[in-house]
Scaffold this motif. Structure first.
Motif, PDB file in Angstrom:
ATOM      1  N   TRP A  31       0.798  -1.222   0.000  1.00  0.00           N
ATOM      2  CA  TRP A  31       0.000   0.000   0.000  1.00  0.00           C
ATOM      3  C   TRP A  31       0.833   1.276   0.000  1.00  0.00           C
ATOM      4  CZ3 TRP A  31      -4.065  -1.566   4.294  1.00  0.00           C
ATOM      5  CH2 TRP A  31      -4.948  -2.502   3.748  1.00  0.00           C
ATOM      6  N   TRP A  32       2.037   1.223   0.542  1.00  0.00           N
ATOM      7  CA  TRP A  32       2.847   2.444   0.657  1.00  0.00           C
ATOM      8  C   TRP A  32       3.676   2.612  -0.614  1.00  0.00           C
ATOM      9  CZ3 TRP A  32       3.460   6.977   2.624  1.00  0.00           C
ATOM     10  CH2 TRP A  32       4.716   7.590   2.727  1.00  0.00           C
ATOM     11  N   GLY A  33       3.390   3.641  -1.367  1.00  0.00           N
ATOM     12  CA  GLY A  33       4.119   3.897  -2.595  1.00  0.00           C
ATOM     13  C   GLY A  33       3.255   4.658  -3.585  1.00  0.00           C
ATOM     14  N   HIS A  34       3.746   4.803  -4.799  1.00  0.00           N
ATOM     15  CA  HIS A  34       3.001   5.479  -5.870  1.00  0.00           C
ATOM     16  C   HIS A  34       1.972   4.507  -6.433  1.00  0.00           C
ATOM     17  CE1 HIS A  34       5.680   8.973  -6.024  1.00  0.00           C
ATOM     18  NE2 HIS A  34       6.676   8.126  -5.879  1.00  0.00           N
ATOM     19  N   ARG A  35       0.721   4.784  -6.139  1.00  0.00           N
ATOM     20  CA  ARG A  35      -0.318   3.877  -6.620  1.00  0.00           C
ATOM     21  C   ARG A  35      -0.415   3.962  -8.145  1.00  0.00           C
ATOM     22  NH1 ARG A  35      -6.368   3.288  -3.957  1.00  0.00           N
ATOM     23  NH2 ARG A  35      -6.985   1.409  -5.113  1.00  0.00           N
ATOM     24  N   ILE A  36      -0.515   2.819  -8.771  1.00  0.00           N
ATOM     25  CA  ILE A  36      -0.522   2.757 -10.235  1.00  0.00           C
ATOM     26  C   ILE A  36      -1.747   3.497 -10.780  1.00  0.00           C
ATOM     27  CG2 ILE A  36      -0.837   1.166 -12.182  1.00  0.00           C
ATOM     28  CD1 ILE A  36       1.006  -0.788 -10.675  1.00  0.00           C
ATOM     29  N   PRO A  37      -1.553   4.427 -11.726  1.00  0.00           N
ATOM     30  CA  PRO A  37      -2.673   5.228 -12.247  1.00  0.00           C
ATOM     31  C   PRO A  37      -3.433   4.478 -13.346  1.00  0.00           C
ATOM     32  CG  PRO A  37      -0.627   5.993 -13.216  1.00  0.00           C
ATOM     33  CD  PRO A  37      -0.262   4.902 -12.254  1.00  0.00           C
ATOM     34  N   ALA A  38      -4.018   3.354 -12.956  1.00  0.00           N
ATOM     35  CA  ALA A  38      -4.796   2.546 -13.899  1.00  0.00           C
ATOM     36  C   ALA A  38      -6.133   2.186 -13.262  1.00  0.00           C
ATOM     37  CB  ALA A  38      -4.027   1.289 -14.274  1.00  0.00           C
ATOM     38  N   TRP A  39      -7.198   2.189 -14.101  1.00  0.00           N
ATOM     39  CA  TRP A  39      -8.544   1.894 -13.614  1.00  0.00           C
ATOM     40  C   TRP A  39      -9.182   0.832 -14.512  1.00  0.00           C
ATOM     41  CZ3 TRP A  39      -6.082   6.433 -13.356  1.00  0.00           C
ATOM     42  CH2 TRP A  39      -6.132   7.166 -12.159  1.00  0.00           C
ATOM     43  N   TYR A  40     -10.115   0.103 -13.942  1.00  0.00           N
ATOM     44  CA  TYR A  40     -10.799  -0.955 -14.669  1.00  0.00           C
ATOM     45  C   TYR A  40     -12.299  -0.687 -14.627  1.00  0.00           C
ATOM     46  CZ  TYR A  40      -6.260  -2.916 -13.585  1.00  0.00           C
ATOM     47  OH  TYR A  40      -4.918  -3.089 -13.441  1.00  0.00           O
ATOM     48  N   CYS A  41     -12.923  -0.854 -15.763  1.00  0.00           N
ATOM     49  CA  CYS A  41     -14.369  -0.658 -15.852  1.00  0.00           C
ATOM     50  C   CYS A  41     -15.091  -1.964 -15.505  1.00  0.00           C
ATOM     51  CB  CYS A  41     -14.752  -0.204 -17.263  1.00  0.00           C
ATOM     52  SG  CYS A  41     -16.531  -0.027 -17.500  1.00  0.00           S
ATOM     53  N   SER A  42     -16.052  -1.860 -14.626  1.00  0.00           N
ATOM     54  CA  SER A  42     -16.797  -3.052 -14.201  1.00  0.00           C
ATOM     55  C   SER A  42     -17.916  -3.414 -15.170  1.00  0.00           C
ATOM     56  CB  SER A  42     -17.395  -2.820 -12.803  1.00  0.00           C
ATOM     57  OG  SER A  42     -16.367  -2.596 -11.877  1.00  0.00           O
ATOM     58  N   GLU A  43     -18.131  -2.595 -16.199  1.00  0.00           N
ATOM     59  CA  GLU A  43     -19.269  -2.816 -17.097  1.00  0.00           C
ATOM     60  C   GLU A  43     -18.867  -3.322 -18.474  1.00  0.00           C
ATOM     61  OE1 GLU A  43     -22.246  -2.562 -15.945  1.00  0.00           O
ATOM     62  OE2 GLU A  43     -21.610  -1.727 -14.019  1.00  0.00           O
ATOM     63  N   CYS A  44     -17.564  -3.118 -18.858  1.00  0.00           N
ATOM     64  CA  CYS A  44     -17.209  -3.525 -20.222  1.00  0.00           C
ATOM     65  C   CYS A  44     -15.960  -4.403 -20.220  1.00  0.00           C
ATOM     66  CB  CYS A  44     -17.035  -2.312 -21.136  1.00  0.00           C
ATOM     67  SG  CYS A  44     -15.661  -1.231 -20.676  1.00  0.00           S
ATOM     68  N   GLY A  45     -15.070  -4.184 -21.154  1.00  0.00           N
ATOM     69  CA  GLY A  45     -13.953  -5.104 -21.353  1.00  0.00           C
ATOM     70  C   GLY A  45     -12.982  -5.205 -20.203  1.00  0.00           C
ATOM     71  N   GLY A  46     -12.976  -4.262 -19.301  1.00  0.00           N
ATOM     72  CA  GLY A  46     -12.036  -4.325 -18.199  1.00  0.00           C
ATOM     73  C   GLY A  46     -12.441  -5.263 -17.098  1.00  0.00           C
ATOM     74  N   ARG A  47     -13.641  -5.893 -17.251  1.00  0.00           N
ATOM     75  CA  ARG A  47     -14.181  -6.709 -16.171  1.00  0.00           C
ATOM     76  C   ARG A  47     -13.248  -7.835 -15.774  1.00  0.00           C
ATOM     77  NH1 ARG A  47     -18.421  -8.183 -18.645  1.00  0.00           N
ATOM     78  NH2 ARG A  47     -19.681  -6.386 -18.002  1.00  0.00           N
ATOM     79  N   LYS A  48     -12.572  -8.433 -16.751  1.00  0.00           N
ATOM     80  CA  LYS A  48     -11.735  -9.595 -16.469  1.00  0.00           C
ATOM     81  C   LYS A  48     -10.336  -9.212 -15.975  1.00  0.00           C
ATOM     82  CE  LYS A  48     -14.102 -12.380 -19.929  1.00  0.00           C
ATOM     83  NZ  LYS A  48     -13.950 -13.141 -21.194  1.00  0.00           N
ATOM     84  N   ASP A  49     -10.025  -7.951 -16.002  1.00  0.00           N
ATOM     85  CA  ASP A  49      -8.737  -7.453 -15.501  1.00  0.00           C
ATOM     86  C   ASP A  49      -7.543  -7.943 -16.325  1.00  0.00           C
ATOM     87  OD1 ASP A  49      -9.210  -7.233 -11.897  1.00  0.00           O
ATOM     88  OD2 ASP A  49     -10.116  -6.170 -13.559  1.00  0.00           O
ATOM     89  N   GLU A  55      -5.036  11.970 -15.049  1.00  0.00           N
ATOM     90  CA  GLU A  55      -6.046  12.430 -14.091  1.00  0.00           C
ATOM     91  C   GLU A  55      -6.999  11.279 -13.802  1.00  0.00           C
ATOM     92  OE1 GLU A  55      -5.783  15.330 -12.769  1.00  0.00           O
ATOM     93  OE2 GLU A  55      -4.244  16.128 -14.126  1.00  0.00           O
ATOM     94  N   GLU A  56      -7.630  11.302 -12.656  1.00  0.00           N
ATOM     95  CA  GLU A  56      -8.585  10.252 -12.322  1.00  0.00           C
ATOM     96  C   GLU A  56      -9.800  10.347 -13.244  1.00  0.00           C
ATOM     97  OE1 GLU A  56     -10.919   8.319  -8.482  1.00  0.00           O
ATOM     98  OE2 GLU A  56      -9.484   9.977  -8.220  1.00  0.00           O
ATOM     99  N   PRO A  57     -10.086   9.278 -13.989  1.00  0.00           N
ATOM    100  CA  PRO A  57     -11.198   9.345 -14.945  1.00  0.00           C
ATOM    101  C   PRO A  57     -12.557   9.340 -14.238  1.00  0.00           C
ATOM    102  CG  PRO A  57     -10.289   7.127 -14.875  1.00  0.00           C
ATOM    103  CD  PRO A  57      -9.398   7.978 -14.014  1.00  0.00           C
ATOM    104  N   ARG A  58     -13.499  10.054 -14.827  1.00  0.00           N
ATOM    105  CA  ARG A  58     -14.847  10.095 -14.256  1.00  0.00           C
ATOM    106  C   ARG A  58     -15.722   8.966 -14.793  1.00  0.00           C
ATOM    107  NH1 ARG A  58     -16.487  16.532 -14.268  1.00  0.00           N
ATOM    108  NH2 ARG A  58     -14.807  17.255 -12.884  1.00  0.00           N
ATOM    109  N   MET A  59     -15.379   8.540 -16.009  1.00  0.00           N
ATOM    110  CA  MET A  59     -16.195   7.481 -16.609  1.00  0.00           C
ATOM    111  C   MET A  59     -15.348   6.676 -17.574  1.00  0.00           C
ATOM    112  SD  MET A  59     -18.507   9.639 -19.314  1.00  0.00           S
ATOM    113  CE  MET A  59     -19.185  10.657 -18.001  1.00  0.00           C
ATOM    114  N   CYS A  60     -15.836   5.503 -17.918  1.00  0.00           N
ATOM    115  CA  CYS A  60     -15.151   4.644 -18.881  1.00  0.00           C
ATOM    116  C   CYS A  60     -15.294   5.247 -20.271  1.00  0.00           C
ATOM    117  CB  CYS A  60     -15.744   3.247 -18.842  1.00  0.00           C
ATOM    118  SG  CYS A  60     -15.079   2.146 -20.113  1.00  0.00           S
ATOM    119  N   PRO A  61     -14.178   5.479 -20.979  1.00  0.00           N
ATOM    120  CA  PRO A  61     -14.288   6.072 -22.319  1.00  0.00           C
ATOM    121  C   PRO A  61     -14.946   5.142 -23.328  1.00  0.00           C
ATOM    122  CG  PRO A  61     -12.021   5.401 -21.855  1.00  0.00           C
ATOM    123  CD  PRO A  61     -12.803   5.239 -20.587  1.00  0.00           C
ATOM    124  N   ALA A  62     -15.026   3.833 -22.999  1.00  0.00           N
ATOM    125  CA  ALA A  62     -15.622   2.880 -23.937  1.00  0.00           C
ATOM    126  C   ALA A  62     -17.131   2.788 -23.793  1.00  0.00           C
ATOM    127  CB  ALA A  62     -14.995   1.501 -23.741  1.00  0.00           C
TER     128      ALA A  62
END
Length: 949
Positions: free
Chosen positions: A431-449, A460-467
């Protein structure tokens, strides 16, 4: 020679019989504890070390290898930062605009472990707190203890610009980390996928290859039979980790191994779990090792993982993250890996499939570099940087000399690492460190990680999935490897990605000083990132020092109780003694063998300088301004770092004059020429990063030539009746002292700064803030006027060598120190320069009388030769009449006996050193110690032999 000479130095504490008004309250003894803190505050108040990016001076920049925020100053820190400080002070005094930028590293795994141990004392785990609360505790710990190492660097005298102190997780560096991560993703140099990594079950995170320490341990080598599924016979494989066989998915042979080629395509039954696995051919197998048959466990061995990829073998993971076995391990599920190992061996024995056990079996096992837990190869989803394309420019930069490693032997290690580099696993499950700036969408292709198309990497922290437009986004839980942010250190600390004045002025940096142990950890990655991001190499020169070991060559270890604490040594002997000791021992490419006695020895050096200063100041009197002010000895640069400064001519009072004592001018000229040589040699050594050579040269000049010789010689003129010779000696004493302080300041900043503040203003020639030596000019060599004195220099050097020889003869033959011997001088009148040598020797009689209690006699007295010991020079031979005071034959017999003893010891030692069995089996420190003893015996023989005729 110091030991033999000591009885003939006269008043060795250098205290004169009377005091004058110029003894400006310099205490009788130097006490480091009384002055060091005050001097640090003095430097800080004067802003001595603050860099100015608007300066027109040439830049010199170093970034400090950031110590861990958890750290406390150890001897490795003390060594590296002393060497850096020597460079910073030298360059600052030489007219450069110096920025030595300090900072600390957040040290992800190490810091998290420290805070978790504190929580454990409270009966709380980090998961009990949750991520945000836990990070609050870590930041609180950092604010309380994180500045400790920086304060200790201040104690060491480090002339960093502390107003620019950086931390790898401060806002600016965090912006740089995110920017580089996103760029690498956009350039398709970053990917996420299932891969085998080094896994620490204690820390619960992946480790890069260079975060694994390999140790040789005694284990066992188990030979196991895998039965053919057809029922007749089987194959025998061997392993040091029998529990991993539960994850085997194949057995492999080399395709060219005639013994086993017929087995390819058959199948065997995996014992215990009864899984059918194939026998396949792969060139990875070494047919000369063991039986030539290898079990393949793709989920738990990095080489097997690659074999599995080539043959599309399934991954059977038998481990949980904490190194207990999971359900794939069948009856051993839930057991610790080492408990399961014992159980597997017992089961194999019961089934009659354990063929034999080799033990003890010496083999290498990887351990976590932080907690020393044995690591496990483990398949998990991680982030990786594609290193091959990034490594190519970094290889070229070292090959073509844009980046120079010192000593050059490290170039081979660097290139070997870079040319065989693997992708860098940069994610860590903490937990201590530079958190990776990556996000996963729970509704589309990112579901499987595991779909890169479904991963959102953003500045910047995204507000919504661009897909798909969903706002149901989950951020990656992992943080970046600590070394990721450290790789950006040379430019992120200067303000990048902003175009700051500091970045424009000081990048690329000049020098990166470090230990060889992080050449691949850190140096290689800074080169990679500097070239990729900035399109410029991050530094030009990389001086690499070795390890600090005990005096017997062992690695210092708290568990062994052999650690020498630099803070304790600084308290006991003073900071300058610690610094000078480390510099004097820092030979390129050779480990430092350290003992406490070394510090004590260089504490005496500081005392010697202090006492010499008291002597000089008590004898300066009140010289007229024309002699003491604005009168540099060797000249100073007018424009500093550009090198256009010209040496000033020899001061008028040092020009040859027919009046005064006949030795006054030659002695002053001699010490000036010796200073000129010391300046030249010191500069050359520092420019080549040969810190030990520079320290030894200064020690030899200040203690040997200035204190032991010129000060003793000067007493002849100071106590004589010739006013001109006395004034000349006083001027030379003061001016040379001032130059000595400036030369020595980068190595011993505290004692030199304290003395400098007490010198008369005319001697100081302050630049910038008055009374601060750190802001003066470093001496330059090359006064043309001194070249005219070369013959005088050579003859006085010969006279000094003769005094040494006479002292040695007296000591060898045990002549009472209060007796004056007669030395017959027999000239070789056909030798070049014999007439001038004779004239000089005749004029030097007072030197021999005062410095070695000897009268020089030039008469031809053959009878006296029989009762003398001789020493030869090119144009003359001196016969020292020792027989008047001793039984000469008895003493010669004693010395011949000692020579015979020495010869016998040398022969014995040389025989051992020629014995290959001894060299192969004896510890390195024993072999080196014997070599050193043998060399000392040779030196003793060389001293004894010439004086027995």
């Amino acid at each position: 020679m110091i030991g033999l000479d000591s009885r003939f130095r006269g008043n060795d504490d250098l205290n004169p019989p009377a005091k004058t008004a110029l003894d400006t309250a310099l205490p009788k003894a130097y006490e480091p504890h009384d002055v060091e803190r005050g001097i640090r505050l003095k430097w800080e108040a004067a802003d001595c070390f603050r860099a100015d990016p608007a300066s027109k001076k040439s830049p010199f920049c170093m970034v400090i290898p950031p110590p861990n925020v958890t750290g406390s100053l150890h001897m490795g820190h003390a060594l590296n930062n002393t060497l850096q400080d020597i460079l910073a002070r030298y360059k600052r005094m030489d007219g450069f605009e110096v920025l030595w930028l300090p900072g600390t590293d957040h040290a992800g795994i190490a810091t998290q472990n420290v805070v978790e141990r504190e929580l454990a004392k409270e009966g709380v785990g980090r998961r009990d707190l949750g991520r945000e609360k836990f990070l609050e505790r870590v930041w609180k710990w950092k604010e309380t203890y994180g500045g400790r190492i920086l304060e200790q660097l201040r104690r060491l005298g480090c002339s960093c610009d502390f107003s620019r102190t950086r931390f790898t997780m401060d806002e600016g560096l965090s912006n740089a980390v995110r920017e580089v991560f996103v760029r690498l993703w956009e350039e398709k140099l970053l990917y996420r996928g299932d891969y085998i990594v080094n896994w620490c079950p204690r820390c619960g995170t992946a480790l890069s290859d260079i975060e694994v320490n390999y140790r040789e341990i005694d284990g066992a080598f188990y030979h196991v039979q895998y039965p053919f599924t057809s029922g007749e016979g089987g194959v025998v494989v061997a392993t040091t980790r029998p529990e991993t066989m539960l994850g085997d998915t194949a057995v492999a042979v080399h395709p060219d191994d005639d013994r086993h080629r017929a087995l390819v395509g058959r199948t065997v039954r995996l014992p215990i779990v009864n899984r059918e696995i194939p026998i396949l051919a792969d060139s990875y197998v070494d047919p000369s090792f063991g039986t030539g048959l290898v079990k393949i466990t793709p989920a738990h061995d990095p080489n097997d993982f690659l074999v599995g990829q080539r043959h599309n073998l399934p991954l059977v993971n038998i481990l949980n993250p904490d190194a207990t076995l999971n359900e794939s391990a069948g009856p051993f599920a839930g057991q610790d890996r080492f408990e399961a190992r014992r159980g597997v061996v017992e089961r194999l024995q019961a089934e009659g499939l354990l063929v034999r056990i080799e033990q003890p079996y010496r083999h290498s096992v990887g351990h976590c570099y932080r907690c020393s837990t044995p690591i496990e190869p483990y398949v998990s989803k991680q982030w990786f940087i594609r290193m091959k394309p990034l490594a190519e420019p970094a290889i070229a930069a070292v090959k073509d000399g844009r980046i120079r490693l010192h000593p050059e032997k490290w170039k081979t290690d660097y290139l070997q690492w870079m040319e065989n580099i693997r992708d860098w696993c940069v994610s860590r499950q903490i937990w201590w460190g530079h958190r990776i700036p990556a996000w996963y969408c729970s509704e589309c292709g990112g579901r499987k990680d595991n779909s890169e198309e479904g991963i959102i990497v953003s500045r910047e922290e995204p507000r919504m999935c661009p897909a798909c437009g969903s706002t149901n986004l989950r951020r990656d839980e992992d943080v970046l490897d600590t070394w990721f942010s450290s790789a950006l250190w040379p430019f992120s600390t200067l303000g990048w990605p902003e175009e700051t004045p500091e970045l424009k002025k000081f990048y690329p940096t000049s020098v990166l000083s470090t230990g060889f142990d992080i050449l691949t950890f850190w140096v290689s990655r800074m080169i990679v990132m500097g070239l990729h991001v900035m399109k410029r190499e991050p530094f030009k020169d990389v001086p690499i020092h070795a390890l600090v070991r005990t005096e017997t060559g062992e690695k210092m270890s708290k568990s062994k109780g052999n650690v020498i604490d630099p803070l304790v040594m600084m308290d006991k002997y003073g900071t300058d003694a610690v610094r000078f000791t480390l510099a004097a021992l820092a030979a390129q490419g050779r480990d430092i063998k350290l003992s406490e006695q070394r510090f004590e020895g260089y504490r005496h050096f500081a005392n010697k300088l202090w006492n010499a200063t008291r002597f000089v100041m008590m004898n300066l009197g009140d010289p007229p301004p024309s002699q003491m002010e604005g009168n540099p000895v060797l000249g100073f640069p007018e424009s500093g770092a550009s090198g256009t400064g010209h040496p000033c001519p020899l001061p008028p009072e040092f020009a040859p004059r027919p009046v005064g004592h006949p030795l006054g001018d030659p002695c002053a000229a001699w010490i000036l020429r010796r200073l000129d040589a010391a300046v030249r040699d010191t500069r050359a050594a520092l420019d080549a990063y040969e810190f030990d050579a520079a320290a030894r040269r200064l020690y030899d000049f200040i203690w040997g030539e200035y204190c032991d010789w010129y000060i003793e010689i000067s007493k002849i003129f100071l106590m004589g009746g010739d006013t001109a010779a006395r004034d000349q000696a006083r001027a030379a004493l003061g001016l040379i002292l001032a130059e000595c302080l400036k030369l020595l300041h980068p190595f011993m900043p505290f004692v030199t700064e304290e003395i400098w503040a007490h010198l008369p203003g005319g001697l100081r020639q302050d630049r910038g803030t008055p009374g601060i030596i750190a802001l003066t000019d470093f001496p330059r060599a090359g006064s043309a006027a001194l070249r005219a004195f070369e013959p005088v220099d050579e003859r006085l050097s010969t006279a000094i060598d003769l005094i040494r020889q006479i002292r040695n003869i007296r000591a060898l033959y045990r002549v009472p120190p209060n007796q004056t011997v007669t030395s017959l001088v027999r000239m070789n009148r056909t030798a070049p320069g014999a007439a001038a040598d004779e004239a000089f020797l005749r004029a030097s009689g007072v030197l021999f009388e005062r410095l070695c209690r000897s009268r020089c006699d030039f008469r031809d007295d053959a009878a006296a030769l029989d009762s003398s010991a001789s020493c030869a020079f090119p144009s003359f031979t001196v016969h020292v009449g020792v027989g008047e005071f001793i039984d000469l034959e008895k003493e010669r017999s004693r010395l011949r006996g000692r020579l015979d003893e020495i010869a016998g010891l040398i022969r014995k030692n040389e025989a051992r050193l020629a014995d290959s069995a001894f060299l192969d089996n004896a510890p390195e420190e024993i072999v080196e110690g014997l070599r050193e003893k043998t060399e000392n015996l040779r030196l003793e023989k060389a001293q004894l032999a010439p004086h027995l005729g």
